[in-house]
Design an enzyme around this catalytic site. Sequence first.
Site, short mmCIF file in Angstrom:
data_model
loop_
_atom_site.label_atom_id
_atom_site.label_comp_id
_atom_site.label_asym_id
_atom_site.label_seq_id
_atom_site.Cartn_x
_atom_site.Cartn_y
_atom_site.Cartn_z
N LYS A 54 12.72 0.12 5.12
CA LYS A 54 11.89 0.39 3.95
C LYS A 54 10.56 1.03 4.36
O LYS A 54 10.17 0.94 5.53
CB LYS A 54 11.65 -0.90 3.17
CG LYS A 54 10.90 -1.98 3.94
CD LYS A 54 10.97 -3.33 3.21
CE LYS A 54 10.22 -4.40 3.99
NZ LYS A 54 10.45 -5.75 3.41
N TYR B 101 -21.71 7.13 10.33
CA TYR B 101 -22.31 6.65 9.08
C TYR B 101 -23.04 5.33 9.26
O TYR B 101 -22.54 4.43 9.94
CB TYR B 101 -21.23 6.46 8.01
CG TYR B 101 -20.74 7.74 7.40
CD1 TYR B 101 -21.57 8.55 6.64
CD2 TYR B 101 -19.41 8.14 7.58
CE1 TYR B 101 -21.11 9.73 6.08
CE2 TYR B 101 -18.93 9.31 7.02
CZ TYR B 101 -19.79 10.11 6.27
OH TYR B 101 -19.33 11.27 5.73
C1 LIG Z 1 10.77 -6.65 4.41
C2 LIG Z 1 11.87 -7.60 4.26
C3 LIG Z 1 12.63 -7.98 5.38
C4 LIG Z 1 12.24 -7.62 6.79
O1 LIG Z 1 11.15 -8.43 7.18
P1 LIG Z 1 10.49 -8.33 8.63
O2 LIG Z 1 9.49 -9.41 8.65
O3 LIG Z 1 9.86 -6.98 8.70
O4 LIG Z 1 11.57 -8.48 9.61
C5 LIG Z 1 13.74 -8.78 5.17
N1 LIG Z 1 14.08 -9.18 3.93
C6 LIG Z 1 13.35 -8.86 2.84
C7 LIG Z 1 13.75 -9.37 1.50
C8 LIG Z 1 12.22 -8.07 2.97
O5 LIG Z 1 11.49 -7.75 1.89
#
Ligand SMILES: *Cc1c(COP(=O)(O)O)cnc(C)c1O
Length: 385
Positions: free
Chosen positions: A56, A276
């Site tokens: 994702k 800044y």
């Molecule tokens: C993002 C997510 C994962 C992966 O989590 P990590 O901590 O990055 O391994 C797994 N399951 C769900 C439902 C998620 O939203």
Amino acid sequence: MPESVTETPLVDRDSFPATAPDAATAVLELDLDVIAANWQELRRRHPGGDVAGVVKADAYGLGAAAVAPRLYAAGCRHFFTAHLAEAIALRPRLPGALIAPLNGPVPGTEHAYLAHDIVPVLGGLGEIERWTALARAEGRKLPVLLHVDTGMNRLGLDAAGLAALADAPERLAGLSIRYVMTHLVAAELPDDPANAEQRRRFAAACAVLPPAPRSFANSSGIFLGAGFASDLARPGAALYGINPTPGRPNPMRVPLRLRARVLQVRDIAAGESVGYNATWRAPRPSRIATLGIGYADGWPRPASGRTRALLTGGGFDGTPVPLVGRVSMDLTTCDVTDAPPVVPGDWLELMGPTITPDDIADAAGTNAYEILTGLGPRIARIVPA
Ligand SMILES: *Cc1c(COP(=O)(O)O)cnc(C)c1O
């Protein structure tokens, strides 16, 4: 203000990274083999079941178009995105693989799921009703994941939804449940009682649902022990080198290097300030290198003055130099007074295997997930052949 801009290279250096687009002043270099090796390592640590790839948010900012096919080549056949659009973009690159958007299906997207062979993650009775209606209309069974909420209280079937399904299993007619899944809220904290409580609730939920494979652990969950193993683990962060066991040595390798280019080098007098609001003042005559990366690139402003850059590659020996002054929108400044001569065009390493995403997150007061997913589109992603 005394100012001297060094325009001629003082030393002969290879252009580095060799494949950087000429115009880019910040690059993220990926080692896809390290990502694949991290996935294999997670498989080794999850012997009872399969291991998916969570890609994702553009594979946590690294570039899903390159990362997902490399995981596929390594044997990965389950992929999770957050959005449907991310899943559709990956579909042609991952033939036959299960691709599921974790955010669940927004009403009206049903036919896009079917057209692109994307598996929905159903997390409520309304979503389940829409898919059973779709299955009836299509005259075939449709593959789905069922998401059960065991404590996150964001997405997933709640207790009332589960009870409704337990009382009337025909509500699932026409659905082929590929996995029942849930998500841990504090897996990176092994002693948090939420872990055992979620395991208990997940087992109870699975007991009232039709028998189906289960998907439980995220990255950190894989390291919680056999009690958190399932038919399909869903790691994201660990693939990308984020430590799934905070406070303990990182079992994963960091597959990236973030480099920014020196735009100018100047000498300033003692007492002059940099950036800044003059948050840093030179305690002695100093040499300042200005890098072409800033918070508009996702390089975190709160890390101003709290981390270092490394002189690596191109004949450098890894000397660290402190960042000084405030990170601004497009620029970051560092103190190279004590470093080997640095000239415009040199690349300094801001994040990688030595100063890790977790280190930058600590300096910025956030987590490494936010650091990686925040890296912006002006940073050229480089995948060496
Ligand atoms: C993002 C997510 C994962 C992966 O989590 P990590 O901590 O990055 O391994 C797994 N399951 C769900 C439902 C998620 O939203």
